[in-house]
Scaffold this motif. Structure first.
Motif, PDB file in Angstrom:
ATOM      1  N   THR A   1      64.400  57.758  49.538  1.00  0.00           N
ATOM      2  CA  THR A   1      64.127  56.779  50.588  1.00  0.00           C
ATOM      3  C   THR A   1      62.636  56.486  50.668  1.00  0.00           C
ATOM      4  O   THR A   1      61.795  57.321  50.317  1.00  0.00           O
ATOM      5  CB  THR A   1      64.619  57.300  51.954  1.00  0.00           C
ATOM      6  N   THR A   2      62.311  55.298  51.136  1.00  0.00           N
ATOM      7  CA  THR A   2      60.915  54.884  51.267  1.00  0.00           C
ATOM      8  C   THR A   2      60.480  55.030  52.711  1.00  0.00           C
ATOM      9  O   THR A   2      61.151  54.546  53.621  1.00  0.00           O
ATOM     10  CB  THR A   2      60.748  53.413  50.831  1.00  0.00           C
ATOM     11  N   THR A   3      59.384  55.711  52.911  1.00  0.00           N
ATOM     12  CA  THR A   3      58.822  55.865  54.250  1.00  0.00           C
ATOM     13  C   THR A   3      57.739  54.812  54.441  1.00  0.00           C
ATOM     14  O   THR A   3      56.777  54.768  53.681  1.00  0.00           O
ATOM     15  CB  THR A   3      58.211  57.260  54.437  1.00  0.00           C
ATOM     16  N   THR A   4      57.906  53.960  55.435  1.00  0.00           N
ATOM     17  CA  THR A   4      56.965  52.874  55.664  1.00  0.00           C
ATOM     18  C   THR A   4      56.227  53.107  56.969  1.00  0.00           C
ATOM     19  O   THR A   4      56.853  53.310  58.006  1.00  0.00           O
ATOM     20  CB  THR A   4      57.693  51.516  55.739  1.00  0.00           C
ATOM     21  N   THR A   5      54.906  53.100  56.934  1.00  0.00           N
ATOM     22  CA  THR A   5      54.103  53.191  58.141  1.00  0.00           C
ATOM     23  C   THR A   5      54.104  51.829  58.825  1.00  0.00           C
ATOM     24  O   THR A   5      53.818  50.811  58.203  1.00  0.00           O
ATOM     25  CB  THR A   5      52.660  53.583  57.804  1.00  0.00           C
ATOM     26  N   VAL A   6      54.449  51.817  60.113  1.00  0.00           N
ATOM     27  CA  VAL A   6      54.574  50.554  60.836  1.00  0.00           C
ATOM     28  C   VAL A   6      53.193  49.917  61.000  1.00  0.00           C
ATOM     29  O   VAL A   6      52.253  50.571  61.462  1.00  0.00           O
ATOM     30  CB  VAL A   6      55.212  50.791  62.220  1.00  0.00           C
ATOM     31  N   PRO A   7      53.037  48.662  60.598  1.00  0.00           N
ATOM     32  CA  PRO A   7      51.741  48.007  60.777  1.00  0.00           C
ATOM     33  C   PRO A   7      51.365  47.953  62.257  1.00  0.00           C
ATOM     34  O   PRO A   7      52.229  47.807  63.125  1.00  0.00           O
ATOM     35  CB  PRO A   7      51.966  46.604  60.221  1.00  0.00           C
ATOM     36  N   ALA A   8      50.117  48.114  62.532  1.00  0.00           N
ATOM     37  CA  ALA A   8      49.623  48.007  63.902  1.00  0.00           C
ATOM     38  C   ALA A   8      48.580  46.911  63.961  1.00  0.00           C
ATOM     39  O   ALA A   8      48.043  46.485  62.941  1.00  0.00           O
ATOM     40  CB  ALA A   8      49.034  49.336  64.353  1.00  0.00           C
ATOM     41  N   VAL A   9      48.277  46.453  65.158  1.00  0.00           N
ATOM     42  CA  VAL A   9      47.253  45.435  65.326  1.00  0.00           C
ATOM     43  C   VAL A   9      46.095  46.042  66.093  1.00  0.00           C
ATOM     44  O   VAL A   9      46.268  46.921  66.927  1.00  0.00           O
ATOM     45  CB  VAL A   9      47.786  44.187  66.070  1.00  0.00           C
ATOM     46  N   GLU A  10      44.932  45.551  65.796  1.00  0.00           N
ATOM     47  CA  GLU A  10      43.731  46.040  66.465  1.00  0.00           C
ATOM     48  C   GLU A  10      43.408  45.132  67.628  1.00  0.00           C
ATOM     49  O   GLU A  10      43.383  43.906  67.495  1.00  0.00           O
ATOM     50  CB  GLU A  10      42.575  46.083  65.476  1.00  0.00           C
ATOM     51  N   PRO A  11      43.144  45.685  68.805  1.00  0.00           N
ATOM     52  CA  PRO A  11      42.812  44.838  69.952  1.00  0.00           C
ATOM     53  C   PRO A  11      41.478  44.132  69.749  1.00  0.00           C
ATOM     54  O   PRO A  11      40.644  44.536  68.936  1.00  0.00           O
ATOM     55  CB  PRO A  11      42.746  45.840  71.112  1.00  0.00           C
ATOM     56  N   VAL A  12      41.280  43.078  70.512  1.00  0.00           N
ATOM     57  CA  VAL A  12      40.078  42.254  70.417  1.00  0.00           C
ATOM     58  C   VAL A  12      39.362  42.265  71.763  1.00  0.00           C
ATOM     59  O   VAL A  12      39.993  42.258  72.827  1.00  0.00           O
ATOM     60  CB  VAL A  12      40.458  40.810  70.024  1.00  0.00           C
ATOM     61  N   ASP A  13      38.044  42.279  71.712  1.00  0.00           N
ATOM     62  CA  ASP A  13      37.228  42.137  72.917  1.00  0.00           C
ATOM     63  C   ASP A  13      37.061  40.651  73.202  1.00  0.00           C
ATOM     64  O   ASP A  13      36.300  39.955  72.528  1.00  0.00           O
ATOM     65  CB  ASP A  13      35.871  42.812  72.689  1.00  0.00           C
ATOM     66  N   PHE A  14      37.788  40.158  74.207  1.00  0.00           N
ATOM     67  CA  PHE A  14      37.722  38.745  74.566  1.00  0.00           C
ATOM     68  C   PHE A  14      36.653  38.464  75.622  1.00  0.00           C
ATOM     69  O   PHE A  14      36.596  37.356  76.159  1.00  0.00           O
ATOM     70  CB  PHE A  14      39.076  38.269  75.094  1.00  0.00           C
ATOM     71  N   SER A  15      35.817  39.456  75.937  1.00  0.00           N
ATOM     72  CA  SER A  15      34.829  39.260  77.000  1.00  0.00           C
ATOM     73  C   SER A  15      33.593  38.515  76.526  1.00  0.00           C
ATOM     74  O   SER A  15      32.794  38.059  77.350  1.00  0.00           O
ATOM     75  CB  SER A  15      34.424  40.610  77.602  1.00  0.00           C
ATOM     76  N   GLY A  16      33.413  38.394  75.209  1.00  0.00           N
ATOM     77  CA  GLY A  16      32.308  37.602  74.680  1.00  0.00           C
ATOM     78  C   GLY A  16      32.754  36.179  74.410  1.00  0.00           C
ATOM     79  O   GLY A  16      33.939  35.865  74.448  1.00  0.00           O
ATOM     80  N   PRO A  17      31.796  35.279  74.144  1.00  0.00           N
ATOM     81  CA  PRO A  17      32.155  33.877  73.882  1.00  0.00           C
ATOM     82  C   PRO A  17      33.119  33.756  72.710  1.00  0.00           C
ATOM     83  O   PRO A  17      33.039  34.504  71.739  1.00  0.00           O
ATOM     84  CB  PRO A  17      30.805  33.222  73.560  1.00  0.00           C
TER      85      PRO A  17
END
Length: 411
Positions: free
Chosen positions: A47-63
């Motif tokens: 069987t193939t073990t796949t690491t679930v992709p994750a997303v990196e948060p973004v700092d929306f406080s700058g322009p």
């Protein structure tokens, strides 16, 4: 016929320049762990073990990535200030708007005799009447200002939202704005009709003229501060509105202001009322002396999920307006009680949250801007996975350590 206007009497004044800051887009999802294959030590089933992709948060406080345009819509008896993503290629020939004076809230005759202690200069970084970005149409926010406030007094927030791809319109509530409060001409009851009229003006502006084709009015958010928070809670019942944000909001229901037990009256009124069935976010100040946190708690409990609640530590009522930083810098407003031509109550309201010991205003603005951008991108499905990650409590605590007294999400 109402039209876009560049009336010098109603538009923000040009002030000192400010250097624009351009933030990285941060729109793409980032994989924290790549997919990989592995097999059992004993030659298992392959069987193939796949690491679930994750997303990196973004700092929306700058322009954000967009240059910002600004204009005014003439609504006949009032104006609405509009900020929108601009066409960067057109800014070279456009008039720069680098600030406004808080005196814009008063008629010209009053401005001429306004004591200098009551006037703040607010920096901006925008272009007047420049062509909108061709990347539109963009989601729309209609903002309702607070009692004793003014339509332009959150322009830095509007500018920020426009830089991240939103069109924001803020109508003047002439019935209860700063001038009406100072001159004793306050009238109540017109808020929701003013917001509906603003929506109609935006429909007309989207059909022809400077802003034609720039707005996606099917993605409409409403946002309100204080009394404006009460207004948008009522307006949110209209089908055109898709989501609502309250900033230190007043009640979402009508109660007798003279009720001997206001909390009990609010509880009973909420029990008899139906909340808007759409996503919401509430932002509040921990030490707000104008709208007690207990009142905001009742509103949040009443709202239907999905809903989000952030309480800014050591923040007061006026932390949501542009004027908080300069008011704090000059040592508050109540020091001028008895010397300015406005009621002392307005001075107390103006400095609520804007004196030494309160949340530092620039940090407060960053938190408000980040949460608002991330919330609306999540609700409107704009890189929603990134937006959701950017609203996670762990990320917020890393981004703004110690600045949130409470944070709650009810899916």
């Amino acid at each position: 016929m109402h039209h876009i206007t560049d009336d010098a009497e109603t538009r923000p004044a040009i002030r000192r320049p400010r250097t624009a800051v351009v933030a990285a887009l941060g729109f793409s999802m980032v994989l924290l762990a790549a997919c990989s294959s592995s097999s059992d030590d004993g030659g298992g089933d392959g069987t193939t073990t796949t690491t679930v992709p994750a997303v990196e948060p973004v700092d929306f406080s700058g322009p954000g990535p967009y240059e910002v345009g600004t204009t005014t819509i003439d609504m006949g008896d009032r104006v609405a200030y509009v900020f929108y993503p601009a066409d960067a290629a057109a800014t070279a020939e456009a008039e720069v708007v680098d600030g406004y004076s808080s005196a814009v809230a008063f008629p010209e005759a009053v401005r001429a005799v306004m004591p200098e202690q009551f006037v703040q200069d607010i920096p901006l970084d925008a272009y007047r009447d420049v062509a909108p970005s061709p990347d539109g149409p963009f989601p729309v926010i209609i903002h309702s200002h607070g009692f004793g406030g003014y339509a332009a007094y959150a322009s830095q927030h509007f500018e920020h939202m426009a830089s991240w791809g939103f069109v924001t319109a803020s109508p003047e509530h002439v019935e209860r704005d700063l001038a009406a409060s100072a001159l004793g001409t306050v009238e109540r009851g017109a808020d929701v009709e003013v917001l509906r009229a603003t929506y109609a003006e935006l429909e007309e502006a989207d059909a022809g003229g400077l802003l034609a084709g720039s707005m996606d009015l099917d993605q409409l958010a409403v946002e309100g501060h204080s009394a404006g928070g009460s207004a948008v809670m009522s307006f949110a019942a209209d089908p055109e509105v898709k989501t609502v944000i309250g900033q230190a909001p007043g009640p979402g229901v009508d109660v007798d202001p003279e009720a001997p037990d206001r909390e009990a009256a609010l509880t009973a009124a909420y029990a008899d009322a139906t909340p808007p069935d759409k996503p919401s976010m509430i932002l509040a100040g921990e030490v707000d002396a104008t709208i007690p946190l207990t009142s905001v708690d009742l509103l949040f409990d009443w709202l239907a999920p999905p809903k989000r609640y952030a309480v800014l530590a050591a923040a007061g009522h006026n932390a949501f307006t542009d004027l908080c930083a300069p008011i704090r810098a000059q040592g508050g407003l109540t020091q001028f009680a008895g010397t300015l031509p406005v009621p002392d109550q307005l001075l107390e309201l103006g400095e609520d949250g804007c004196t030494e010991g309160d949340l530092e205003p620039e940090l407060g603005y960053r938190i408000i801007d980040h949460l608002t951008v991330a919330q609306l991108r999540d609700v409107f499905g704009i890189d929603a996975e990134v937006a959701a990650a950017s609203l996670e409590q762990a990320w917020l605590e890393e981004l703004f350590p110690g600045a949130l007294a409470r944070y709650e999400y009810v899916p």
